[in-house]
Design an enzyme around this catalytic site. Structure first.
Site, PDB file in Angstrom:
ATOM      1  N   GLU A   1       0.816  -1.210   0.000  1.00  0.00           N
ATOM      2  CA  GLU A   1       0.000   0.000   0.000  1.00  0.00           C
ATOM      3  C   GLU A   1       0.850   1.260   0.000  1.00  0.00           C
ATOM      4  O   GLU A   1       0.644   2.178   0.789  1.00  0.00           O
ATOM      5  CB  GLU A   1      -0.967  -0.022   1.189  1.00  0.00           C
ATOM      6  CG  GLU A   1      -1.842  -1.267   1.174  1.00  0.00           C
ATOM      7  CD  GLU A   1      -2.878  -1.336   2.275  1.00  0.00           C
ATOM      8  OE1 GLU A   1      -2.654  -0.730   3.330  1.00  0.00           O
ATOM      9  OE2 GLU A   1      -3.903  -2.008   2.069  1.00  0.00           O
TER      10      GLU A   1
ATOM     11  N   ASP B   1      -8.044  -8.924   4.550  1.00  0.00           N
ATOM     12  CA  ASP B   1      -7.803  -7.725   5.346  1.00  0.00           C
ATOM     13  C   ASP B   1      -8.888  -7.522   6.406  1.00  0.00           C
ATOM     14  O   ASP B   1      -9.718  -6.616   6.265  1.00  0.00           O
ATOM     15  CB  ASP B   1      -7.761  -6.511   4.397  1.00  0.00           C
ATOM     16  CG  ASP B   1      -7.300  -5.250   5.106  1.00  0.00           C
ATOM     17  OD1 ASP B   1      -6.831  -5.365   6.237  1.00  0.00           O
ATOM     18  OD2 ASP B   1      -7.417  -4.164   4.508  1.00  0.00           O
TER      19      ASP B   1
ATOM     20  N   GLU C   1     -12.450  -1.684  11.838  1.00  0.00           N
ATOM     21  CA  GLU C   1     -12.456  -1.012  10.541  1.00  0.00           C
ATOM     22  C   GLU C   1     -13.589  -1.514   9.644  1.00  0.00           C
ATOM     23  O   GLU C   1     -14.266  -0.715   9.002  1.00  0.00           O
ATOM     24  CB  GLU C   1     -11.103  -1.245   9.863  1.00  0.00           C
ATOM     25  CG  GLU C   1     -11.027  -0.686   8.466  1.00  0.00           C
ATOM     26  CD  GLU C   1      -9.670  -0.915   7.806  1.00  0.00           C
ATOM     27  OE1 GLU C   1      -8.752  -1.418   8.482  1.00  0.00           O
ATOM     28  OE2 GLU C   1      -9.535  -0.581   6.619  1.00  0.00           O
TER      29      GLU C   1
HETATM   30  C1  GCV Z   1      -2.264   0.727   8.251  1.00  0.00           C
HETATM   31  C2  GCV Z   1      -5.886  -2.015   5.626  1.00  0.00           C
HETATM   32  C3  GCV Z   1      -6.277  -0.674   6.171  1.00  0.00           C
HETATM   33  C4  GCV Z   1      -5.104   0.289   6.170  1.00  0.00           C
HETATM   34  C5  GCV Z   1      -3.957  -0.356   6.956  1.00  0.00           C
HETATM   35  C6  GCV Z   1      -3.614  -1.664   6.279  1.00  0.00           C
HETATM   36  C7  GCV Z   1      -2.503  -2.400   6.990  1.00  0.00           C
HETATM   37  O1  GCV Z   1      -5.656  -1.931   4.266  1.00  0.00           O
HETATM   38  O2  GCV Z   1      -7.344  -0.153   5.444  1.00  0.00           O
HETATM   39  O3  GCV Z   1      -5.515   1.472   6.759  1.00  0.00           O
HETATM   40  O4  GCV Z   1      -2.848   0.490   6.994  1.00  0.00           O
HETATM   41  O5  GCV Z   1      -4.751  -2.503   6.286  1.00  0.00           O
HETATM   42  O6  GCV Z   1      -2.819  -3.306   7.732  1.00  0.00           O
HETATM   43  O7  GCV Z   1      -1.352  -2.068   6.797  1.00  0.00           O
END
Ligand code: GCV
Length: 712
Positions: free
Chosen positions: A303, A377, A405
């Site tokens: 990411e 995720d 989340e």
């Molecule tokens: C910290 C998901 C979340 C991101 C997070 C990522 C991760 O994609 O939406 O906000 O980033 O996981 O675990 O690194």
């Protein structure tokens, strides 16, 4: 009798009249409801012998004082002295009197580094540990027994943690926003640190110690290199100093290209000698501030985060460079397996396995690979991550997400321990039947030199710490499962309710009933039948099965559900992405056939025609609609149950939860209506009769927008 009436009256007055904002979490230390029980516990709180002299020993005494003040409504204050008459004795193994050492040889030999033994003998209670930290955990074990009104006479318990690293991961940014945080801002007030140590840090450490958490990574995995500069290391040191007496080590997130950002190195290539030296120097500098610094937590090549891929290197080469740097000081590296390519070359969920499995055995001994519970995720329901059981020569640790989340964020009540239990109990079959994820984590399937469980923290500046008062239960249960991944989640819930609210059996039964059903209910109104990643874009709050297009395919909902006029679901069998082949043959068999797979995972692994008949006798479309409907009814049932409890607890927490349940019911309806209307465009079929008519048309939901949803 008179005494009983008085103490009951006091209790009722205390619990009902006084507002309770939840700040004290499960450490409420309520006065006794029953005078007889109070009388039987009192002697253990009057004269106490605590052997030793350390910051942790001071913390033990303070906690007993705080607890006694609550239990006995300030009527009695403990005296700490080396007193032969003391009814409570707390000390390490060496200080146990010689005659008892001999008698207790076998039990004492079973206590491990952080463990404890509480033993009642001849009217005294002994809390014995190998270390002061063990004594602290033992003290909390004793106080929990009192909080849950367990009779102390005859009480005995031996507790050793089954996992070494029990960590909270904060996704807190230096500007105090919290990524995926729904309880206000970060509790770390970096600007006031290091000079001001807020009482909240101490209460945070107390709460964590009470559930056995022994490490915290204080910064976001989407890391800011600034935290590695002297300005911030001084602040991190202040936190480490505050947490040390509570047995908690501080860890930091390391941005992989920090040498370039902070010192203008031309590269961050992990095989470049200048880069390696930079990290060695940095580690030395950090340990100069924090001698017991735990080590680094790293998100790389994921990411947008930099990592070894940028230099054509492997994850092992990246991790090992950092491991070399912290090794002389006893530090470790927690290297996340949440790695996937921005170009989506293959099914996103198979990429971590594909990349890490060939690296098994290539990591240094002070590296542990941190793996999310499922391969995607933190979705409401995912099968366990196929890496568990697949890395015999590389220690793996679990990453759970305590912050919700994808599970209703701050306003939905869902008992995460139920979900974690499912994952921990899943059988990887790595070394035959019974090789559960829990056993893998404990190093019982493959002999791991390091073991760990991390949870992404759900804590913020909200007065009750977690936004939803019941989300405190997730923090609590996380600690308990990190200590013992085989722990009974029903028991964890009962203890939490007693310590947080009250002992009343009706209250406990009703509240626990809600908690234990909350997880399947939420899955049904959000993502039944193995649907996944159909949340709104970016903030992930609310439904968004229509999310499509944009920069990355695997950040859209349509990539995952693939609905067409004929069918829906992601084919992960051999005819599709074949992610199924990453699991043991037993799972390939169980999950490979759409007619026999557990319906919980149906659309995760299969593309299924809308009129396919399921084991329930319903067509896929009807089953989906009925499940969404059932989820809504479940949420309404939860609200109905809670409303019956009005007047039982303080109005403040009662109302808080009641108003959130109202939101939860409304949002469950929103999920049901919008998802069914959206998918109906493809199925072209009517809703079964028992499914309520949607409140609005699809256009309404497609255009429903809210600004500034928190947590991004
Ligand atoms: C910290 C998901 C979340 C991101 C997070 C990522 C991760 O994609 O939406 O906000 O980033 O996981 O675990 O690194």
């Amino acid at each position: 009798m008179k005494q009983f009436t008085l103490s009951l009256a006091f209790f009722l007055c205390f619990s009902l009249t006084f507002a309770n904002d939840g700040y004290k979490l499960w450490l409420q230390y309520y006065p006794f409801e029953n005078a007889e029980h109070e009388a039987s516990c009192l002697p253990y709180f009057l004269k106490i012998s605590v052997v030793g002299n350390s910051q942790t020993i001071s913390v033990i005494k303070e906690e007993i004082e705080i607890a006694a003040e609550g239990f006995f409504a300030k009527k009695h204050k403990p005296e700490f002295q080396q007193n032969p008459d003391a009814r409570l004795w707390i000390g390490t193994i060496e200080s146990v009197p010689a005659n008892l050492q001999a008698a207790w040889k076998s039990e004492l030999s079973q206590i491990t580094e952080e463990g404890y033994w509480i033993k009642s003998q001849a009217g005294r209670l002994y809390i014995i540990g190998k270390t002061d930290k063990g004594l602290l955990y033992g003290t909390f074990g004793f106080l929990k027994a009192v909080q849950t009104r367990t009779p102390l006479d005859g009480f005995e318990i031996l507790e050793n943690p089954k996992i070494q690293l029990r960590l909270l991961n904060h996704w807190d940014n230096l500007n105090r926003t919290v990524e995926r945080g729904y309880a206000g801002f970060s509790i770390w007030n970096w600007h006031r640190l290091p000079k001001h140590i807020d009482q909240q840090y101490i209460d945070y450490a107390r709460a964590n110690a009470s559930i056995g958490i022994n490490g915290v990574s204080v910064t976001n995995v989407n890391a800011n290199a600034l935290v590695l500069t002297p300005e911030y290391l001084e602040k991190a040191k202040a936190l480490a100093d505050a947490f040390r007496p509570y047995g908690i080590k501080v860890y930091l997130t390391a941005r992989f290209n920090a040498p370039m950002i902070l010192d203008n190195l031309p590269t961050a290539d992990p095989l470049h000698p200048a880069v390696q030296q930079w990290w060695k120097n940095k580690a030395k500098e950090i340990y100069g501030y924090i001698p017991d610094f735990g080590g680094f937590l790293v998100k790389a090549d994921s990411e947008g985060q930099p990592g070894p891929h940028n230099y054509g290197r492997t994850q092992a080469e990246g991790a090992n460079m950092l491991a070399e740097a912290v090794k002389p000081f006893g530090g470790i590296v927690m290297w996340r397996a949440f790695v996937y390519n921005e170009k989506t070359p293959t099914d996103r969920i198979r990429q971590a396995y594909d990349e890490f499995k060939p690296l098994d055995g290539k990591f240094r001994e002070n590296v542990i690979v941190q793996v999310k519970n499922g391969p995607l995720d933190f979705q409401p329901r995912e099968p366990f991550h196929p890496l568990f059981g697949a890395m015999p020569k590389t220690p793996l640790m679990m990453e759970f997400q305590i912050t919700k989340e994808y599970l209703g964020q701050d306003t939905h009540w869902v008992n995460l321990a139920s979900m974690w239990r499912e994952i921990l109990d899943a059988d990887t079959y790595a070394e035959g039947k019974g090789s559960t994820v829990s056993k893998v984590l404990q190093g019982k399937v493959h002999p791991y030199s390091l073991t760990g469980i991390a949870g992404v923290a759900n804590i913020g500046t909200d007065r009750n710490w977690t936004g939803h008062p019941t989300a405190q239960a997730d923090w609590y249960a996380f600690g308990k499962l990190a200590w013992n991944p085989d722990a009974d989640v029903d028991r964890i819930a009962t203890d939490w309710i007693k310590m947080t609210f009250m002992q009343d059996q009706d209250f406990i039964n009703t509240t626990k009933g809600i908690m234990m059903k909350s997880y399947p209910i939420l899955v049904e109104y959000m993502t039944p039948l193995g649907l996944h990643h159909i949340m709104a874009r970016s903030h992930h709050w609310g439904p968004g099965p229509w999310v499509t297009g944009g920069g990355r395919e695997d950040w859209t909902a349509t990539y995952y559900h693939r609905a067409t006029k004929d069918s829906i679901g992601f084919d992960r069998t051999a005819g599709g992405s074949n992610a199924l082949a990453q699991y043991a043959p037993e799972w390939e068999k169980a999950w490979g056939n759409p007619s026999t797979i557990s319906l919980d995972y149906l659309l995760w692994f299969h593309r299924v025609p809308w009129d396919f008949e399921l084991s329930t006798g319903n067509t896929l479309w009807n089953e989906m609609a009925l499940r969404y409907q059932r989820g809504v009814e479940g949420a309404r049932w939860m609200e109905g149950q809670w409303i019956q409890l009005e007047g039982k607890i303080d109005p403040e927490r009662y109302q808080h939860i009641a108003s959130f349940l109202r939101i939860q019911v409304e949002e469950a309806v929103w999920w049901r209506d919008s998802c069914l209307l959206y998918f109906q465009q493809f199925s072209g079929k009517p809703l079964p009769q028992s499914v309520e008519k949607p409140l609005h048309d699809l256009n309404y939901y497609l255009n429903f927008k809210r600004n500034f949803v928190p947590g991004i």
